[in-house]
Each structure stands twice: as C-alpha cells, then as structure tokens.
Design an enzyme around this catalytic site. Structure first.
Site, mmCIF file in Angstrom:
data_model
loop_
_atom_site.group_PDB
_atom_site.id
_atom_site.type_symbol
_atom_site.label_atom_id
_atom_site.label_comp_id
_atom_site.label_asym_id
_atom_site.label_seq_id
_atom_site.Cartn_x
_atom_site.Cartn_y
_atom_site.Cartn_z
ATOM 1 C CD GLU A 112 -3.265 0.079 0.538
ATOM 2 O OE1 GLU A 112 -2.973 1.078 -0.171
ATOM 3 O OE2 GLU A 112 -4.439 -0.266 0.770
ATOM 4 C CG ASP A 113 -1.009 4.638 -1.636
ATOM 5 O OD1 ASP A 113 -1.694 3.908 -0.883
ATOM 6 O OD2 ASP A 113 -1.535 5.458 -2.425
ATOM 7 C CB ILE A 119 1.066 13.550 2.182
ATOM 8 C CG1 ILE A 119 0.734 12.054 2.125
ATOM 9 C CG2 ILE A 119 1.344 13.997 3.616
ATOM 10 C CD1 ILE A 119 1.903 11.146 2.485
ATOM 11 C CE LYS A 155 -2.619 10.673 6.057
ATOM 12 N NZ LYS A 155 -3.809 11.278 5.420
ATOM 13 C CG ASP A 213 -6.338 8.350 6.227
ATOM 14 O OD1 ASP A 213 -6.121 8.753 7.374
ATOM 15 O OD2 ASP A 213 -7.051 8.982 5.434
HETATM 16 P P1 5GP Z 1 -7.924 4.374 4.323
HETATM 17 O O1 5GP Z 1 -8.912 3.365 3.848
HETATM 18 O O2 5GP Z 1 -6.783 3.774 5.115
HETATM 19 O O3 5GP Z 1 -8.582 5.485 5.084
HETATM 20 O O4 5GP Z 1 -7.329 5.094 3.062
HETATM 21 C C1 5GP Z 1 -6.580 4.415 2.167
HETATM 22 C C2 5GP Z 1 -6.427 5.117 0.850
HETATM 23 O O5 5GP Z 1 -6.810 6.493 0.884
HETATM 24 C C3 5GP Z 1 -4.981 5.116 0.464
HETATM 25 O O6 5GP Z 1 -4.619 3.928 -0.194
HETATM 26 C C4 5GP Z 1 -4.875 6.340 -0.423
HETATM 27 O O7 5GP Z 1 -5.259 6.008 -1.726
HETATM 28 C C5 5GP Z 1 -5.880 7.284 0.176
HETATM 29 N N1 5GP Z 1 -5.239 8.226 1.111
HETATM 30 C C6 5GP Z 1 -5.230 8.164 2.470
HETATM 31 N N2 5GP Z 1 -4.554 9.183 3.007
HETATM 32 C C7 5GP Z 1 -4.085 9.922 1.952
HETATM 33 C C8 5GP Z 1 -3.262 11.111 1.862
HETATM 34 O O8 5GP Z 1 -2.813 11.710 2.846
HETATM 35 N N3 5GP Z 1 -3.004 11.558 0.607
HETATM 36 C C9 5GP Z 1 -3.464 10.929 -0.518
HETATM 37 N N4 5GP Z 1 -3.144 11.471 -1.683
HETATM 38 N N5 5GP Z 1 -4.221 9.811 -0.472
HETATM 39 C C10 5GP Z 1 -4.521 9.314 0.760
HETATM 40 MG MG MG Z 2 -4.097 3.468 -1.970
#
Ligand code: 5GP
Ligand code: MG
Length: 179
Positions: A102-103, A156, A134, A106
């Site tokens: 994963e990149d 970011i 995060k 969050d």
């Molecule tokens: P989660 O499901 O963990 O909340 O979010 C995962 C996805 O949201 C990540 O794979 C990414 O694509 C996007 N994402 C989460 N935080 C960021 C951020 O700070 N910047 C960007 N550009 N994408 C984010």
């Molecule tokens: Mg992603």
C-alpha cells in the site's frame, strides 16, 4: 524545495526523495529477512503504490513475483472508507506468501477490506506493507505488519499519491497547507 499548488490547494515540502529512498531500502531489507527463504508474491495496490512498488522491488534482493490490483475508496481529501471495487485479483494467490503493498494506510478501512477479500482466496500467508502510516487516523485493531514511515494526520501528495489526479509524479512528498 518550494510550496506547490494543485488545483485549489497549496502544499508545503514534507519528506524528501532521499528520505523516502532510505525508508524504502530499510523496508526491502526487513521483507527480505522475513521472506528470503520463500518466493513471495508482492501485490501493489494501484494507483498510489506504483512508484513505491517500483523502488521497493529494485531494493528487494531475492526471488519474488509481482502483481497489481486496483481498488477505489477515496475521493478528494476525505477517505470514503469503503472499498467499492477490486480489479485484477486472480486465483494465483492460493497457497502463496502474499504481501499487499500500500502507498498509505489512513483509517485502515481499505487495508482491512482488502485483507478480508484476499483471505477468501486462501493464500499461505498474508501481510500488509505500507510506505506511509497515519497512527492518529488509524481506526482498526489489527496492527499493520510493515510500516516504512509514520506521518502526521495530514493529507499528503507526491511519490505516487495524488490530489484529484495531480501530484503523483512529484519525487518529493508535500503536505497540505490548511487555510
Ligand atoms: P484508508 O482506507 O486507510 O482510510 O485510506 C486508504 C487510501 O486512501 C490510500 O490507499 C490512499 O489512496 C488514500 N489516502 C489516504 N490518506 C491519503 C493522503 O494523505 N493523501 C493521498 N493522496 N491519499 C490518501
Ligand atoms: Mg491506496
């Protein structure tokens, strides 16, 4: 490094490409020490992971296989929290040592949803590695297996990560300037 503007938002320099390079190399070494005795299948989660994946794999010194899936869960700067689609998942994961790449993690919703879907395809082992994490935003109970770098709870861009389509090609990482 200077502040940048993408669409309507401004971003300030946050993590340099040199710092990322060091993090990526360390993570590749950790993965190799855990997976070097096998041939892991690294599965990048598109689109955000494409640059990280390319750099990580070139630092990984052992035999491995590579694949990608694509999910949708995010729009704008707020996580929608649901995985709406997984494209490209094949049965080749059965009985394999799989590492999802994963990149960024969050809230963790995407990671957990993907994890559950992959579990259903019966890999021998399933772990998640992420470039950015995060801790303050994370809402899940299970630990993230491999984290290259913990970051503040801010949006970011750069090094694969976008804001509404822009910014993926930036070599450095920038954080949003809240106005
Ligand atoms: P989660 O499901 O963990 O909340 O979010 C995962 C996805 O949201 C990540 O794979 C990414 O694509 C996007 N994402 C989460 N935080 C960021 C951020 O700070 N910047 C960007 N550009 N994408 C984010
Ligand atoms: Mg992603």
């Amino acid at each position: 490094m200077e502040a940048i503007t993408l669409h309507d938002k401004h971003f300030s320099p946050y993590i340099t490409s040199d710092e990322i390079k060091t993090d990526v190399k360390k993570l590749a070494e950790r993965l190799f020490s855990d997976y070097g005795h096998t041939t892991p299948l690294f599965i990048g989660v598109l689109n955000g992971s494409f640059i990280f994946m390319a750099d990580l794999l070139r630092e990984y010194p052992g035999p491995c296989e590579v694949s990608f899936v694509k999910v949708r869960s995010y729009s704008g700067t707020q996580s929608s929290g649901t995985v709406t689609e997984v494209i490209g998942l094949s049965d080749r994961v059965k009985d394999r040592e799989v590492v999802l790449i994963e990149d960024i993690v969050d809230t963790g919703n995407t990671m957990v949803a993907l994890h559950n879907i992959f579990e259903g395809h019966e890999p021998a082992g399933l772990k998640v590695a992420t470039l950015f994490f995060k801790p303050e935003a994370y809402k899940q109970n299970i630990p993230v297996d491999y984290v290259a770098r913990e970051i503040q709870n801010q949006f970011i861009v750069g090094y694969g990560l976008d804001y509404d389509g822009l910014g993926r090609n930036l070599p450095h990482v920038y954080k949003i300037i809240e106005s």
